[in-house]
Design an enzyme around this catalytic site. Structure first.
Site: not given
Ligand code: NAD
Length: 310
Positions: A179, A104, A254
């Site tokens: 995402k 990611t 994050k």
């Protein structure tokens, strides 16, 4: 590559996610060469049956596909180019290698990685995942994929061995875009659900009554009906297990930070997304880092005058 040669996959990054993902490929008969900088990660992956290569360069030199599963964008770019580690996957790989980037990372970093791969004569797709460590172990991950049609089509059979859902979201970087957008919805909605429960507590409303109403009304969402931040209404949610993750607060912080970066880069007026990033950054600076992200309700309760009244 000869017509009969089985696909060789270099798997770079054998951490919490990478090791079980690589092990699933091995189990399916794929010729995997795993690599990690951490001796502990290497030993764990080896115990799961993943063959280990001497170095990233050695692994990709014989590979058709290079999968990276690393912490953040700078690790990916450093691994691709050599950076300070001297791995230099792009330089060491055979021409035309398909790089599948599963970490990611920021959309901009994903696009940079794509450009670097193409400039070095390779191909690249971004394919971040959701589903966590349990999904990685059970091969039930969801992959959000960005890249050219032919490259995504070539990546898909390998992704199918590690997950159960593969969505081609568009061109390079758009897997990462999907995402961050999804996780921004999740972060904002978890805060909203948690604030509503604490407000309900203060007003004398039971968790059960609020759940019964909201789960069957317009407040319905995954944060409420699957990952419910109060114990009771959803027996499997982390709230029933002292907020053990689940999806850790540090990872939510994050991902929301990546969303905040994308918001800044695009100029979108996303006040709730920015605020959610701030709230989770603060949460993850303390014990929240290792708690499930639904543990944010404990902080909201502590910060509400007088604490819980439920
Ligand atoms: P992790 O820290 O457990 O594993 C990353 C591994 O990469 C480490 O073992 C590290 O030693 C290794 N590494 C770093 N630089 C390297 C290099 N140049 N060459 C080889 N190895 C290198 O992280 P994780 O939990 O496996 O997560 C990986 C990625 O997946 C992250 O981007 C994370 O945000 C994402 N993700 C994690 C989860 C989760 O639940 N853990 C869920 C979805 C997505």
């Amino acid at each position: 590559m000869s017509e009969t040669r089985a696909t060789v996959v270099a798997f770079i990054g054998l951490g919490h996610m990478g090791a079980p993902m690589a092990a699933n490929l091995v189990r399916a008969g794929v010729d995997v060469r795993g690599v990690d900088l951490s001796a502990e990660a290497v030993e764990h992956a080896r115990a799961l049956g993943v063959p280990i290569a001497e170095s990233g360069a050695a692994a990709v030199a014989e590979a058709d596909v290079a999968i990276t599963m690393l912490p953040v964008g700078r690790h990916v770019l450093a691994a691709y180019t050599g950076g300070e580690t001297g791995v230099g996957l792009l330089a060491a790989a055979r021409p035309g290698t398909l790089f599948i980037e599963c970490s990611t990372i920021a959309v901009d970093d994903a696009r940079r990685a794509h450009e670097l791969a193409l400039a070095a004569g390779h191909r690249n797709v971004d394919a971040p995942v959701s589903g966590g460590v349990m999904g990685a172990e059970a091969a039930t991950l969801a992959f959000m994929v960005g890249g050219d049609d032919a490259d995504v089509a070539e990546a898909r059979p390998l992704l199918d061995l590690m997950g159960r859902r593969v969505v081609h979201c568009g061109g390079p970087g758009l897997g990462q875009a999907a995402k961050v957008c999804n996780n921004m919805i999740l972060g904002v909605s978890m805060i909203a659900v948690s604030e509503a429960f604490v407000l309900g507590e203060k007003l004398g409303l039971s968790h059960e009554a609020l759940f019964e109403v909201a789960a069957n009304a317009s407040g319905q969402c995954w944060a409420l009906t699957t990952n419910c931040p109060v114990p009771g209404p959803v027996p499997g949610s982390p709230a029933n297990n002292e907020y053990r993750p689940g999806f850790a607060g540090a990872l939510m912080a994050k991902d929301l930070d990546l969303a905040a970066q994308a918001i800044a880069a695009t100029g979108v007026h996303a006040e709730a997304g920015i605020l959610a990033a701030e709230i989770y950054r603060r949460f993850a600076a303390g014990e929240g880092a290792m708690m499930d992200f639904s543990g944010i309700i404990t902080e909201i309760r502590e910060r509400s005058d007088g604490g819980a009244a439920a």
